[in-house]
Design a protein around this motif. Structure first.
Motif, PDB file in Angstrom:
ATOM      1  N   ARG A  28       0.820  -1.222   0.000  1.00 17.97           N
ATOM      2  CA  ARG A  28       0.000   0.000   0.000  1.00 17.97           C
ATOM      3  C   ARG A  28       0.849   1.265   0.000  1.00 17.97           C
ATOM      4  O   ARG A  28       0.361   2.337  -0.378  1.00 17.97           O
ATOM      5  CB  ARG A  28      -0.925  -0.003   1.216  1.00 17.97           C
ATOM      6  CG  ARG A  28      -2.058  -1.027   1.153  1.00 17.97           C
ATOM      7  CD  ARG A  28      -3.041  -0.769   2.293  1.00 17.97           C
ATOM      8  NE  ARG A  28      -4.219  -1.596   2.195  1.00 17.97           N
ATOM      9  CZ  ARG A  28      -4.389  -2.739   2.858  1.00 17.97           C
ATOM     10  NH1 ARG A  28      -3.415  -3.179   3.641  1.00 17.97           N
ATOM     11  NH2 ARG A  28      -5.500  -3.440   2.742  1.00 17.97           N
ATOM     12  N   ARG A  29       2.083   1.144   0.434  1.00 19.57           N
ATOM     13  CA  ARG A  29       2.943   2.343   0.500  1.00 19.57           C
ATOM     14  C   ARG A  29       3.229   2.908  -0.886  1.00 19.57           C
ATOM     15  O   ARG A  29       3.620   4.076  -1.016  1.00 19.57           O
ATOM     16  CB  ARG A  29       4.248   2.006   1.216  1.00 19.57           C
ATOM     17  CG  ARG A  29       4.057   1.572   2.658  1.00 19.57           C
ATOM     18  CD  ARG A  29       5.365   1.160   3.306  1.00 19.57           C
ATOM     19  NE  ARG A  29       5.154   0.581   4.627  1.00 19.57           N
ATOM     20  CZ  ARG A  29       6.088  -0.016   5.336  1.00 19.57           C
ATOM     21  NH1 ARG A  29       7.324  -0.110   4.862  1.00 19.57           N
ATOM     22  NH2 ARG A  29       5.809  -0.530   6.535  1.00 19.57           N
ATOM     23  N   ALA A  30       3.047   2.093  -1.919  1.00 22.35           N
ATOM     24  CA  ALA A  30       3.260   2.582  -3.286  1.00 22.35           C
ATOM     25  C   ALA A  30       2.309   3.716  -3.620  1.00 22.35           C
ATOM     26  O   ALA A  30       2.625   4.582  -4.452  1.00 22.35           O
ATOM     27  CB  ALA A  30       3.085   1.442  -4.283  1.00 22.35           C
ATOM     28  N   LEU A  31       1.148   3.748  -2.967  1.00 20.21           N
ATOM     29  CA  LEU A  31       0.162   4.796  -3.246  1.00 20.21           C
ATOM     30  C   LEU A  31       0.623   6.158  -2.734  1.00 20.21           C
ATOM     31  O   LEU A  31       0.068   7.184  -3.139  1.00 20.21           O
ATOM     32  CB  LEU A  31      -1.182   4.426  -2.606  1.00 20.21           C
ATOM     33  CG  LEU A  31      -1.811   3.116  -3.101  1.00 20.21           C
ATOM     34  CD1 LEU A  31      -3.050   2.779  -2.290  1.00 20.21           C
ATOM     35  CD2 LEU A  31      -2.139   3.201  -4.585  1.00 20.21           C
ATOM     36  N   ASP A  32       1.608   6.158  -1.867  1.00 18.85           N
ATOM     37  CA  ASP A  32       2.118   7.421  -1.321  1.00 18.85           C
ATOM     38  C   ASP A  32       3.314   7.955  -2.108  1.00 18.85           C
ATOM     39  O   ASP A  32       3.834   9.027  -1.789  1.00 18.85           O
ATOM     40  CB  ASP A  32       2.529   7.224   0.143  1.00 18.85           C
ATOM     41  CG  ASP A  32       1.362   6.808   1.022  1.00 18.85           C
ATOM     42  OD1 ASP A  32       0.238   7.283   0.787  1.00 18.85           O
ATOM     43  OD2 ASP A  32       1.586   5.989   1.947  1.00 18.85           O
ATOM     44  N   VAL A  33       3.763   7.194  -3.119  1.00 21.63           N
ATOM     45  CA  VAL A  33       4.931   7.608  -3.898  1.00 21.63           C
ATOM     46  C   VAL A  33       4.482   8.463  -5.082  1.00 21.63           C
ATOM     47  O   VAL A  33       3.638   8.049  -5.883  1.00 21.63           O
ATOM     48  CB  VAL A  33       5.720   6.386  -4.413  1.00 21.63           C
ATOM     49  CG1 VAL A  33       6.878   6.820  -5.308  1.00 21.63           C
ATOM     50  CG2 VAL A  33       6.233   5.556  -3.238  1.00 21.63           C
ATOM     51  N   THR A  34       5.029   9.656  -5.179  1.00 20.67           N
ATOM     52  CA  THR A  34       4.758  10.561  -6.304  1.00 20.67           C
ATOM     53  C   THR A  34       6.013  10.683  -7.149  1.00 20.67           C
ATOM     54  O   THR A  34       7.098  10.971  -6.622  1.00 20.67           O
ATOM     55  CB  THR A  34       4.335  11.956  -5.801  1.00 20.67           C
ATOM     56  OG1 THR A  34       3.150  11.822  -4.992  1.00 20.67           O
ATOM     57  CG2 THR A  34       4.035  12.877  -6.981  1.00 20.67           C
ATOM     58  N   LEU A  35       5.873  10.457  -8.436  1.00 24.06           N
ATOM     59  CA  LEU A  35       7.020  10.506  -9.347  1.00 24.06           C
ATOM     60  C   LEU A  35       6.981  11.793 -10.159  1.00 24.06           C
ATOM     61  O   LEU A  35       6.000  12.070 -10.861  1.00 24.06           O
ATOM     62  CB  LEU A  35       6.992   9.287 -10.278  1.00 24.06           C
ATOM     63  CG  LEU A  35       6.980   7.917  -9.593  1.00 24.06           C
ATOM     64  CD1 LEU A  35       6.912   6.802 -10.635  1.00 24.06           C
ATOM     65  CD2 LEU A  35       8.215   7.737  -8.708  1.00 24.06           C
ATOM     66  N   SER A  36       8.049  12.568 -10.076  1.00 30.77           N
ATOM     67  CA  SER A  36       8.134  13.812 -10.846  1.00 30.77           C
ATOM     68  C   SER A  36       8.409  13.500 -12.315  1.00 30.77           C
ATOM     69  O   SER A  36       8.790  12.377 -12.673  1.00 30.77           O
ATOM     70  CB  SER A  36       9.252  14.699 -10.294  1.00 30.77           C
ATOM     71  OG  SER A  36      10.520  14.094 -10.538  1.00 30.77           O
ATOM     72  N   GLN A  37       8.232  14.493 -13.171  1.00 28.25           N
ATOM     73  CA  GLN A  37       8.526  14.313 -14.589  1.00 28.25           C
ATOM     74  C   GLN A  37      10.000  13.979 -14.804  1.00 28.25           C
ATOM     75  O   GLN A  37      10.341  13.186 -15.687  1.00 28.25           O
ATOM     76  CB  GLN A  37       8.155  15.578 -15.368  1.00 28.25           C
ATOM     77  CG  GLN A  37       6.666  15.801 -15.508  1.00 28.25           C
ATOM     78  CD  GLN A  37       5.980  14.645 -16.221  1.00 28.25           C
ATOM     79  OE1 GLN A  37       6.431  14.180 -17.273  1.00 28.25           O
ATOM     80  NE2 GLN A  37       4.880  14.162 -15.651  1.00 28.25           N
ATOM     81  N   ASP A  38      10.859  14.551 -13.978  1.00 29.69           N
ATOM     82  CA  ASP A  38      12.285  14.245 -14.091  1.00 29.69           C
ATOM     83  C   ASP A  38      12.561  12.787 -13.724  1.00 29.69           C
ATOM     84  O   ASP A  38      13.346  12.106 -14.402  1.00 29.69           O
ATOM     85  CB  ASP A  38      13.086  15.174 -13.170  1.00 29.69           C
ATOM     86  CG  ASP A  38      14.588  14.946 -13.288  1.00 29.69           C
ATOM     87  OD1 ASP A  38      15.122  15.079 -14.412  1.00 29.69           O
ATOM     88  OD2 ASP A  38      15.223  14.613 -12.268  1.00 29.69           O
ATOM     89  N   THR A  39      11.891  12.297 -12.678  1.00 21.07           N
ATOM     90  CA  THR A  39      12.055  10.893 -12.287  1.00 21.07           C
ATOM     91  C   THR A  39      11.512   9.966 -13.359  1.00 21.07           C
ATOM     92  O   THR A  39      12.131   8.936 -13.690  1.00 21.07           O
ATOM     93  CB  THR A  39      11.340  10.623 -10.954  1.00 21.07           C
ATOM     94  OG1 THR A  39      11.934  11.423  -9.926  1.00 21.07           O
ATOM     95  CG2 THR A  39      11.444   9.152 -10.574  1.00 21.07           C
ATOM     96  N   LEU A  40      10.371  10.314 -13.940  1.00 23.98           N
ATOM     97  CA  LEU A  40       9.795   9.498 -15.017  1.00 23.98           C
ATOM     98  C   LEU A  40      10.743   9.437 -16.212  1.00 23.98           C
ATOM     99  O   LEU A  40      10.896   8.387 -16.843  1.00 23.98           O
ATOM    100  CB  LEU A  40       8.444  10.064 -15.437  1.00 23.98           C
ATOM    101  CG  LEU A  40       7.320   9.954 -14.397  1.00 23.98           C
ATOM    102  CD1 LEU A  40       6.096  10.745 -14.855  1.00 23.98           C
ATOM    103  CD2 LEU A  40       6.944   8.492 -14.156  1.00 23.98           C
TER     104      LEU A  40
END
Length: 330
Positions: A298-310
């Motif tokens: 469930r912790r994956a739902l708290d991860v936000t990926l920036s455009q730079d990370t993508l």
């Protein structure tokens, strides 16, 4: 828990779906019950298949149906369990040695659905999925059988799994001609290391309004910290096959796990978050072996990926180059 529509349907499901392929084969019944009990706290889509529960091989049918039976016995405990979940199962693979014990003839679909309902101890299947394309049965026959199950209230929605883009297009055009809703979802192999469906399947899903439910989101463990585990950290024994895969992808894994460390997130969470950032993805399958593993997913739902990370993830795990035909032509 976050929710999303199942494709263009009005049904909403949690962004993580509980996969039960291990139930009966790897995970015993008591542990399976614990996992499903834990899932009720936010994970409502429970996905199984008639063939789950034993080694999936045409000449080894022992154990087939066991996953559905375990879910059925869990549901039979009552307590409002059935009303709290969206129950999905599948049909196509051999369930016996007879000539009509497999694939998607109307005869087979009817028998398979009735058998699944009996094993699951329920009167309806919320999402009935074709586990693979049947190249020998016409769509008119398939849809006739599915329509009958829907009319009888035994099936609510129909989905597919392991379909190509043109299979989805053919299915939907035939369903539309029959004034039938057709498919609402597709389950496909999709993760950072397996991105072939970006060529034609994902464009087809977007066009027809189907929700994508990726299976093997961690690439069989490759994206879940495989390099870290192969180095003997974490206390888990690594098989020779897993070590061979690590060596094959070592440069990418080194870059990937270093990036995850910079983000301060476990590799598994990043892999799941990458899938969920795609608007075509409704939910991704997670197949925990314990309730504790489910809780950490469930912790994956708290991860936000920036455009730079993508962008960096695309560099480490490049896709096929975009959508067809521009991926390989002008």
């Amino acid at each position: 828990m976050q929710y999303a529509h199942l494709g263009r349907s009005g049904l909403k499901v949690g962004r993580l779906a509980l996969g039960t392929m291990n139930f009966g084969h790897v995970t015993d019944e008591a542990t399976s019950f614990e996992i499903m009990d834990a899932a009720l706290a936010g994970i409502d889509l429970i996905d199984t298949a008639d063939v789950y529960g034993g080694p999936q091989s045409p000449d080894m049918v022992r154990g087939y149906g066991l996953s559905e039976e375990i879910i059925g016995r869990w549901l039979a405990q009552g307590g409002g369990r059935r009303k709290q979940i969206v129950l999905a199962t599948k049909a196509y693979q051999p369930m016996g040695t007879g000539p009509n014990d497999k694939y998607l003839s109307a005869y087979r679909i009817r028998r398979a659905a009735e058998d699944s309902l009996r094993r699951l101890q329920t009167d309806h299947i919320d999402l009935y999925q074709m586990h693979h394309i049947d190249r020998s049965t016409p769509w008119e026959e398939i849809w006739q059988a599915m329509e009958q199950l829907v009319r009888e209230g035994k099936v609510i929605y129909v989905g597919s799994s392991n379909f190509a883009g043109w299979h989805i297009a053919t299915a939907q055009s035939t369903a539309a001609a029959r004034n039938f809703l057709g498919l609402v979802s597709e389950q496909s192999l999709y993760n950072l290391s397996a991105r072939t469906i970006e060529l034609e399947v994902i464009p087809a899903l977007r066009h027809y309004g189907l929700g994508l439910i990726p299976w093997s989101p961690l690439g069989g463990g490759l994206l879940g910290g495989a390099l870290h585990k192969a180095q003997g950290e974490g206390g888990r024994r690594v098989t020779p096959q897993a070590l061979a895969r690590v060596e094959r992808y070592r440069p990418q894994l080194e870059a990937y796990e270093a990036l995850c460390a910079e983000l301060g997130a476990q590799p598994a969470y990043v892999a799941l978050a990458w899938l969920l950032h795609n608007p075509v993805v409704t939910a991704t399958i997670v197949g925990p072996r314990t309730a504790a593993q489910l809780a950490t997913s469930r912790r994956a739902l708290d991860v936000t990926l920036s455009q730079d990370t993508l962008r960096k993830l695309d560099e480490i795990w490049p896709g096929p180059g975009g959508e067809a035909p521009e991926a390989y032509a002008w």
